[in-house]
Write a protein that holds these residues in place. Structure first.
Motif, PDB file in Angstrom:
ATOM      1  N   GLY A  83       0.779  -1.232   0.000  1.00 30.40           N
ATOM      2  CA  GLY A  83       0.000   0.000   0.000  1.00 30.40           C
ATOM      3  C   GLY A  83       0.813   1.286   0.000  1.00 30.40           C
ATOM      4  O   GLY A  83       0.242   2.372   0.111  1.00 30.40           O
ATOM      5  N   LYS A 178      -2.628   7.490   1.247  1.00 29.84           N
ATOM      6  CA  LYS A 178      -2.108   6.792   2.423  1.00 29.84           C
ATOM      7  C   LYS A 178      -1.794   7.785   3.532  1.00 29.84           C
ATOM      8  O   LYS A 178      -1.729   8.999   3.319  1.00 29.84           O
ATOM      9  N   ARG A 230      -6.462   0.145  -1.795  1.00 31.73           N
ATOM     10  CA  ARG A 230      -6.098  -0.396  -0.483  1.00 31.73           C
ATOM     11  C   ARG A 230      -5.321   0.690   0.242  1.00 31.73           C
ATOM     12  O   ARG A 230      -4.190   0.987  -0.104  1.00 31.73           O
ATOM     13  N   PHE A 245      -4.725  -1.107   7.463  1.00 31.46           N
ATOM     14  CA  PHE A 245      -5.173  -0.877   6.094  1.00 31.46           C
ATOM     15  C   PHE A 245      -6.694  -1.017   6.018  1.00 31.46           C
ATOM     16  O   PHE A 245      -7.325  -1.644   6.865  1.00 31.46           O
TER      17      PHE A 245
END
Length: 301
Positions: A83, A178, A230, A245
């Protein structure tokens, strides 16, 4: 669509796009297309195709004979499951669509944090880009970078920028959504750090403001495609053994980097104003820091 409407369809606690809001007939596409498209779908290539169709297709952004730079996040020598990097399947599809639109050349690079050859290989992006007919270029040596003035920057007055970024006819920004330990969030605006040489200056002198200032360098992406399939919720940007995650199975597409980050922040489960660089970039006139008044479309691939 107003921000509250977008929020109502993104369950902020569970980070899941409301399925009911995605169903039903779609409005007719009005040129040049909506301001932002959020696509839900586990098949990232199909999601990209659907999002681009809503925006008017790749020929809206790429014309025959042009050179295209795709700027993914591939800064880390970790596999796609980690990720930390952009999905290589997304990159593969983007290369093909650019070439199908008549691009003369499609290239990608990143000024990586881990050793560049390891990051290119382990991320899966190098192989994906080459398999689709694109090229990868190194970004590990200062000689590839040219000094450019940043007119109007609050902190960042000059920046050494990779020559491919400066020379490309078209730039498409392909960040992964992220967590980031310094800014709280890494997405479209922050992904531009990978085209500059001296990232340490940014970290030492006000990271959020430097991220916003870079948008004044005189050249910006024509399209931002956010990989929110993700999502790394903690331990970013590289990821740690205890990182958390969540699968969103979403792409967010917009010509507006600031709006893309606003929508991504909401999908992440946070208020956009929690991330200082978003407001700073909007103050520079680089985009909209609210979804109010924007044409936002939520669709399913």
């Amino acid at each position: 669509m107003k921000r509250r409407t977008f929020c109502s369809s993104v369950a902020l606690g569970g980070l899941a796009l409301g399925a009911s809001s995605l169903l039903g007939p779609l409005p007719l596409l009005a040129a040049p297309g909506p301001d932002l498209v959020a696509v839900q779908g586990a098949d990232v290539e199909a999601a990209l195709d659907r999002g681009l169709a809503e925006l008017g297709g790749m020929p809206r952004f790429v014309s025959p004979g042009q050179t295209v730079l795709l700027k993914p996040n591939m800064g880390w020598a970790v596999t796609p499951e980690g990720g930390a990097n952009t999905n290589p399947l997304l990159m593969r599809r983007l290369v093909k669509l650019c070439l199908d639109a008549g691009a003369r050349k499609v290239t990608c690079f990143d000024n990586t944090c881990d050793h560049w050859q390891d990051a290119y290989r382990e991320s899966g992006i190098e192989r994906a880009v080459r398999d689709a007919g694109g090229m990868v270029a190194p970004g590990h040596a200062e000689g590839y970078f040219q000094s450019v003035s940043v007119s109007g920057g609050t902190i960042l007055k000059t920046a050494k920028i990779h020559e491919l970024y400066l020379e490309a006819d078209v730039i498409i920004n392909v960040p992964v959504l992220k967590h980031h330990g310094g800014t709280g969030l890494s997405c479209a605006l922050k992904n531009m750090m990978g085209v500059v040489w001296d990232r340490k200056f940014w970290h030492r002198n006000g990271l959020d403001q430097c991220i916003a200032d870079f948008g004044l360098c005189g050249k910006r992406p024509v399209l931002n495609v956010v990989d929110a399939q993700r999502v790394m919720l903690t331990g970013g940007p590289r990821g740690k053994s205890d990182s958390q995650f969540k699968r969103l199975d979403m792409l967010i597409l917009s010509p507006d980097m600031v709006a893309a980050d606003v929508a991504s922040a909401l999908a992440f489960g946070s208020r956009p104003e929690s991330f200082a660089y978003i407001g700073m970039a909007a103050a520079h006139g680089l985009g909209k820091n609210s979804l109010d008044g924007l044409d936002v479309r939520r669709v399913r691939a």
